[in-house]
Design a protein around this motif. Structure first.
Motif, PDB file in Angstrom:
ATOM      1  N   LYS A 128      -6.364   4.691  -6.894  1.00  0.00           N
ATOM      2  CA  LYS A 128      -6.399   3.361  -7.496  1.00  0.00           C
ATOM      3  C   LYS A 128      -5.123   2.586  -7.201  1.00  0.00           C
ATOM      4  O   LYS A 128      -5.164   1.368  -6.997  1.00  0.00           O
ATOM      5  CB  LYS A 128      -6.618   3.478  -9.007  1.00  0.00           C
ATOM      6  N   ALA A 129      -3.995   3.267  -7.165  1.00  0.00           N
ATOM      7  CA  ALA A 129      -2.733   2.593  -6.853  1.00  0.00           C
ATOM      8  C   ALA A 129      -2.742   2.049  -5.421  1.00  0.00           C
ATOM      9  O   ALA A 129      -2.302   0.918  -5.169  1.00  0.00           O
ATOM     10  CB  ALA A 129      -1.566   3.561  -7.045  1.00  0.00           C
ATOM     11  N   ALA A 130      -3.257   2.852  -4.481  1.00  0.00           N
ATOM     12  CA  ALA A 130      -3.326   2.394  -3.095  1.00  0.00           C
ATOM     13  C   ALA A 130      -4.285   1.210  -2.956  1.00  0.00           C
ATOM     14  O   ALA A 130      -3.996   0.240  -2.234  1.00  0.00           O
ATOM     15  CB  ALA A 130      -3.765   3.546  -2.189  1.00  0.00           C
ATOM     16  N   TYR A 131      -5.419   1.276  -3.659  1.00  0.00           N
ATOM     17  CA  TYR A 131      -6.374   0.163  -3.597  1.00  0.00           C
ATOM     18  C   TYR A 131      -5.790  -1.093  -4.228  1.00  0.00           C
ATOM     19  O   TYR A 131      -5.999  -2.205  -3.724  1.00  0.00           O
ATOM     20  CB  TYR A 131      -7.672   0.555  -4.302  1.00  0.00           C
ATOM     21  N   ASP A 132      -5.052  -0.923  -5.329  1.00  0.00           N
ATOM     22  CA  ASP A 132      -4.386  -2.065  -5.951  1.00  0.00           C
ATOM     23  C   ASP A 132      -3.415  -2.717  -4.975  1.00  0.00           C
ATOM     24  O   ASP A 132      -3.355  -3.952  -4.859  1.00  0.00           O
ATOM     25  CB  ASP A 132      -3.652  -1.604  -7.210  1.00  0.00           C
ATOM     26  N   TYR A 161       1.472  -1.029 -12.409  1.00  0.00           N
ATOM     27  CA  TYR A 161       0.211  -0.325 -12.147  1.00  0.00           C
ATOM     28  C   TYR A 161       0.402   1.035 -11.478  1.00  0.00           C
ATOM     29  O   TYR A 161      -0.094   2.047 -11.980  1.00  0.00           O
ATOM     30  CB  TYR A 161      -0.706  -1.192 -11.290  1.00  0.00           C
ATOM     31  N   ALA A 162       1.116   1.076 -10.361  1.00  0.00           N
ATOM     32  CA  ALA A 162       1.191   2.320  -9.592  1.00  0.00           C
ATOM     33  C   ALA A 162       1.847   3.438 -10.379  1.00  0.00           C
ATOM     34  O   ALA A 162       1.468   4.608 -10.237  1.00  0.00           O
ATOM     35  CB  ALA A 162       1.960   2.080  -8.292  1.00  0.00           C
ATOM     36  N   SER A 163       2.826   3.116 -11.223  1.00  0.00           N
ATOM     37  CA  SER A 163       3.536   4.151 -11.979  1.00  0.00           C
ATOM     38  C   SER A 163       2.716   4.693 -13.137  1.00  0.00           C
ATOM     39  O   SER A 163       3.157   5.622 -13.819  1.00  0.00           O
ATOM     40  CB  SER A 163       4.856   3.590 -12.517  1.00  0.00           C
ATOM     41  N   LYS A 164       1.526   4.144 -13.359  1.00  0.00           N
ATOM     42  CA  LYS A 164       0.707   4.560 -14.504  1.00  0.00           C
ATOM     43  C   LYS A 164      -0.692   5.029 -14.104  1.00  0.00           C
ATOM     44  O   LYS A 164      -1.502   5.354 -14.973  1.00  0.00           O
ATOM     45  CB  LYS A 164       0.566   3.400 -15.499  1.00  0.00           C
ATOM     46  N   ASN A 165      -0.994   5.033 -12.798  1.00  0.00           N
ATOM     47  CA  ASN A 165      -2.359   5.345 -12.371  1.00  0.00           C
ATOM     48  C   ASN A 165      -2.361   6.305 -11.187  1.00  0.00           C
ATOM     49  O   ASN A 165      -1.368   6.408 -10.459  1.00  0.00           O
ATOM     50  CB  ASN A 165      -3.086   4.045 -11.979  1.00  0.00           C
ATOM     51  N   PRO A 166      -3.495   7.022 -10.968  1.00  0.00           N
ATOM     52  CA  PRO A 166      -3.587   7.962  -9.841  1.00  0.00           C
ATOM     53  C   PRO A 166      -3.532   7.241  -8.500  1.00  0.00           C
ATOM     54  O   PRO A 166      -3.787   6.038  -8.405  1.00  0.00           O
ATOM     55  CB  PRO A 166      -4.944   8.643 -10.063  1.00  0.00           C
ATOM     56  N   TRP A 167      -3.209   8.009  -7.453  1.00  0.00           N
ATOM     57  CA  TRP A 167      -2.903   7.399  -6.164  1.00  0.00           C
ATOM     58  C   TRP A 167      -4.068   6.628  -5.525  1.00  0.00           C
ATOM     59  O   TRP A 167      -3.812   5.604  -4.878  1.00  0.00           O
ATOM     60  CB  TRP A 167      -2.359   8.450  -5.196  1.00  0.00           C
ATOM     61  N   ILE A 217       0.840  -1.204   0.000  1.00  0.00           N
ATOM     62  CA  ILE A 217       0.000   0.000   0.000  1.00  0.00           C
ATOM     63  C   ILE A 217       0.871   1.248   0.000  1.00  0.00           C
ATOM     64  O   ILE A 217       0.678   2.174  -0.803  1.00  0.00           O
ATOM     65  CB  ILE A 217      -0.950  -0.004   1.209  1.00  0.00           C
ATOM     66  N   GLY A 218       1.855   1.286   0.902  1.00  0.00           N
ATOM     67  CA  GLY A 218       2.713   2.463   1.006  1.00  0.00           C
ATOM     68  C   GLY A 218       3.536   2.710  -0.230  1.00  0.00           C
ATOM     69  O   GLY A 218       3.644   3.855  -0.712  1.00  0.00           O
ATOM     70  N   SER A 219       4.133   1.656  -0.780  1.00  0.00           N
ATOM     71  CA  SER A 219       4.979   1.828  -1.964  1.00  0.00           C
ATOM     72  C   SER A 219       4.147   2.190  -3.193  1.00  0.00           C
ATOM     73  O   SER A 219       4.546   3.065  -3.982  1.00  0.00           O
ATOM     74  CB  SER A 219       5.792   0.558  -2.217  1.00  0.00           C
ATOM     75  N   ASN A 220       3.000   1.547  -3.374  1.00  0.00           N
ATOM     76  CA  ASN A 220       2.138   1.901  -4.509  1.00  0.00           C
ATOM     77  C   ASN A 220       1.689   3.352  -4.428  1.00  0.00           C
ATOM     78  O   ASN A 220       1.682   4.078  -5.432  1.00  0.00           O
ATOM     79  CB  ASN A 220       0.915   0.984  -4.542  1.00  0.00           C
ATOM     80  N   LEU A 221       1.279   3.771  -3.245  1.00  0.00           N
ATOM     81  CA  LEU A 221       0.822   5.146  -3.052  1.00  0.00           C
ATOM     82  C   LEU A 221       1.934   6.144  -3.366  1.00  0.00           C
ATOM     83  O   LEU A 221       1.731   7.121  -4.101  1.00  0.00           O
ATOM     84  CB  LEU A 221       0.339   5.322  -1.609  1.00  0.00           C
TER      85      LEU A 221
END
Length: 232
Positions: A127-131, A119-125, A51-55
């Motif tokens: 959705k990235a946090a939920y992913d 995913y996280a590098s291509k999407n808003p935070w 969660i933290g890294s994706n965000l």
């Protein structure tokens, strides 16, 4: 729920589960799942890091040049792993010692690096946090399922050592389901982890095949096939 969030949920928990489908992070998964407590502890730690890294990766994605994005992602992941490691050392020391080297090795977990890049590098935070949450949850579910299987067959118990994660009050959560004169070493040792993981993957594949057969036999699908055949 937004359709993309529904897709993320299905992918993280089932369709693209990092452990059962992508087969990522198998080293810690197989090594520490001797008990439910160890599995749950590592699963929660991995989820928090995801969660933290994706965000963070999502928030800085527009400021990081493509040439150095992987080193930056690794630094971000290592930072969150260090924070989780310090928190576990402070508040769950027994579990911290039980998991040992596999806590810092979360940095090298391909599932975390892969989600940051894919995913996280291509999407808003949001959705990235939920992913990160659903991918971590899916990984934790597999850890706990394998830990429960190995602990039950190896010791006849569930939630042995729960106080290491949840505090002294959780000591009473330990359940003795089977009384063994001698522990089943095959379940406790690494070969048991491989065998148990194989059964979990086989079970998922069987359920997927059964669902596909039912979908193929549904009246709607048959009617669609009949229309296609008629047109041809």
């Amino acid at each position: 729920m937004d359709s993309e969030y529904q897709t993320l949920t299905r992918d993280g928990l089932w369709e693209n589960n990092p452990a059962l489908v992508q087969l990522l992070g198998l080293c810690p998964l197989l090594a520490v799942t001797g008990t439910v407590t160890n599995a749950l502890g590592l699963g929660l730690a991995t989820m928090l890091v995801l969660i933290g890294s994706n965000l963070t990766v999502s928030l800085v994605r527009n400021f990081v040049p493509k040439e150095i994005r992987i080193p930056v992602f690794v630094i971000v992941i290592a930072t969150f792993v260090t924070l989780v490691e310090l928190l576990m050392n402070a508040f769950t020391y027994g579990l911290f010692m039980a998991l040992g080297i596999f806590i810092p090795l979360i940095v090298t977990n391909c599932a975390i690096i892969g989600r940051a890049e894919a995913y996280a590098s291509k999407n808003p935070w949001p959705k990235a946090a939920y992913d990160g949450f659903v991918m971590g949850l899916g990984f934790a579910f597999v850890l706990v399922a394998l830990g429960a299987l190995r602990e039950l067959l190896g010791q006849g118990t569930l939630l042995d050592g729960a106080e290491m994660l949840l505090g002294e009050w959780a000591r009473d959560l330990r359940i003795q389901l089977i009384q063994f004169d001698y522990p089943l070493l095959l379940a406790i040792l690494p070969p048991g982890a491989f065998i148990g993981m194989g059964f979990l993957i086989a079970g998922k594949n069987w359920l997927d095949a059964r669902r596909q057969r039912k979908a193929a036999q549904s009246p709607v699908v048959k009617a669609q096939r009949a229309r296609v055949t008629t047109v041809n």
